[in-house]
Write an enzyme that holds these catalytic residues in place. Structure first.
Site, PDB file in Angstrom:
ATOM      1  N   HIS A  76       6.077   3.011   6.716  1.00 47.32           N
ATOM      2  CA  HIS A  76       6.001   3.339   5.216  1.00 47.32           C
ATOM      3  C   HIS A  76       5.563   1.927   4.452  1.00 47.32           C
ATOM      4  CE1 HIS A  76       7.030   4.945   1.172  1.00 47.32           C
ATOM      5  NE2 HIS A  76       7.793   3.675   1.108  1.00 47.32           N
ATOM      6  N   HIS A  96       3.465   3.489  -2.404  1.00 42.50           N
ATOM      7  CA  HIS A  96       2.845   4.765  -3.000  1.00 42.50           C
ATOM      8  C   HIS A  96       1.429   4.227  -3.526  1.00 42.50           C
ATOM      9  CE1 HIS A  96       7.006   6.039  -2.420  1.00 42.50           C
ATOM     10  NE2 HIS A  96       6.221   7.400  -2.317  1.00 42.50           N
ATOM     11  N   ARG A 118      -3.931   1.948  -7.921  1.00 37.73           N
ATOM     12  CA  ARG A 118      -2.611   1.035  -7.930  1.00 37.73           C
ATOM     13  C   ARG A 118      -1.935   1.265  -6.561  1.00 37.73           C
ATOM     14  NH1 ARG A 118       2.657   0.802  -9.736  1.00 37.73           N
ATOM     15  NH2 ARG A 118       2.313   2.602 -10.780  1.00 37.73           N
ATOM     16  N   CYS A 169       4.915  -4.023 -12.237  1.00 36.54           N
ATOM     17  CA  CYS A 169       5.853  -3.117 -11.520  1.00 36.54           C
ATOM     18  C   CYS A 169       6.933  -3.760 -10.613  1.00 36.54           C
ATOM     19  CB  CYS A 169       4.867  -1.858 -10.851  1.00 36.54           C
ATOM     20  SG  CYS A 169       4.218  -2.432  -9.255  1.00 36.54           S
ATOM     21  N   CYS A 182       0.954   0.364  -4.833  1.00 36.80           N
ATOM     22  CA  CYS A 182       2.316  -0.276  -4.958  1.00 36.80           C
ATOM     23  C   CYS A 182       2.775  -0.413  -3.508  1.00 36.80           C
ATOM     24  CB  CYS A 182       3.024   0.448  -6.077  1.00 36.80           C
ATOM     25  SG  CYS A 182       4.503  -0.296  -6.482  1.00 36.80           S
ATOM     26  N   ASP A 227      -3.043   4.566 -12.143  1.00 34.96           N
ATOM     27  CA  ASP A 227      -3.108   3.873 -13.228  1.00 34.96           C
ATOM     28  C   ASP A 227      -3.493   2.493 -13.085  1.00 34.96           C
ATOM     29  OD1 ASP A 227      -0.959   3.276 -11.570  1.00 34.96           O
ATOM     30  OD2 ASP A 227       0.589   3.657 -13.128  1.00 34.96           O
TER      31      ASP A 227
END
Length: 153
Positions: A101, A104, A117, A64, A119, A108
Site C-alpha cells: 500500500h 492514494h 496528485r 497535504c 499522495c 487535484d
C-alpha cells in the site's frame, strides 16, 4: 534491477510503521514523515520490493503533508484500486510486484502537469539519490537527471 518481489526477508527488515503502512493499508501522520519536505534529486522505490515508483522530478509540494507526485516513474509498477474505506470513494495506489500500500491518487494535482496528485506515504518508500543510482542498480534512471532531459546535472 529486475526481479522485484515481496520476500519474507524484505518484510522482516521493515520497521513497525513501514509494516503497518505497506502491509496493513495504514497511513502515516501528515507533516511528520521522512520525505514530505525532501527536495533532493533521485528516485523513490518500493521499500519492500525495490521496484522504481516515483522521481523527484515529478514531486511537488501539495500542502497535504505527504510526498506528492504528478505521475509514477513507471506505470507498470503501480496499480490503482477502488477504495471505499472510511466512508469515502478514493483510488488506492499499490506497487505491482511488492503489493505494498503506497497511498492514494487524486484529481487535484497541478493542471499543467497532468492534474493528478499521487499522495504517497514516506513509510512505503526508499529514496535513492542520483549519485547512488548506478551503485544501487538503478543506473538506467540517471539519464532523467541530465541537462538534456531537464535535470540539474
Amino acid at each position: 534491477m529486475s526481479g522485484y518481489s515481496k520476500t519474507p526477508e524484505a518484510l522482516a527488515r521493515l520497521s513497525p510503521e513501514q509494516f503497518r503502512v505497506t502491509q496493513q493499508n495504514g497511513t502515516e501522520r501528515p507533516f511528520h514523515n521522512a520525505f514530505h519536505e525532501s527536495k533532493e534529486p533521485g528516485i523513490y522505490v518500493d521499500i519492500v520490493s525495490g521496484e522504481p515508483l516515483f522521481s523527484s522530478l515529478d514531486k511537488f509540494d501539495s500542502g497535504c503533508g505527504w510526498p506528492s507526485f504528478t505521475r509514477p516513474l513507471e506505470d507498470e509498477h503501480v496499480v490503482e484500486n477502488r477504495d471505499t474505506t472510511h466512508g469515502m470513494i478514493r483510488t488506492e495506489v499499490r506497487s505491482t510486484h511488492g503489493d505494498s500500500h503506497l497511498g492514494h491518487v487524486f484529481p487535484d494535482g497541478p493542471r499543467d502537469r497532468g492534474g493528478l496528485r499521487y499522495c504517497i506515504n514516506s513509510a512505503s518508500l526508499r529514496f535513492i539519490p542520483v549519485a547512488e543510482l548506478e551503485k544501487e542498480g538503478y543506473g538506467d534512471y540517471a539519464r532523467l537527471f541530465t541537462r538534456d532531459n531537464g535535470g540539474a546535472a
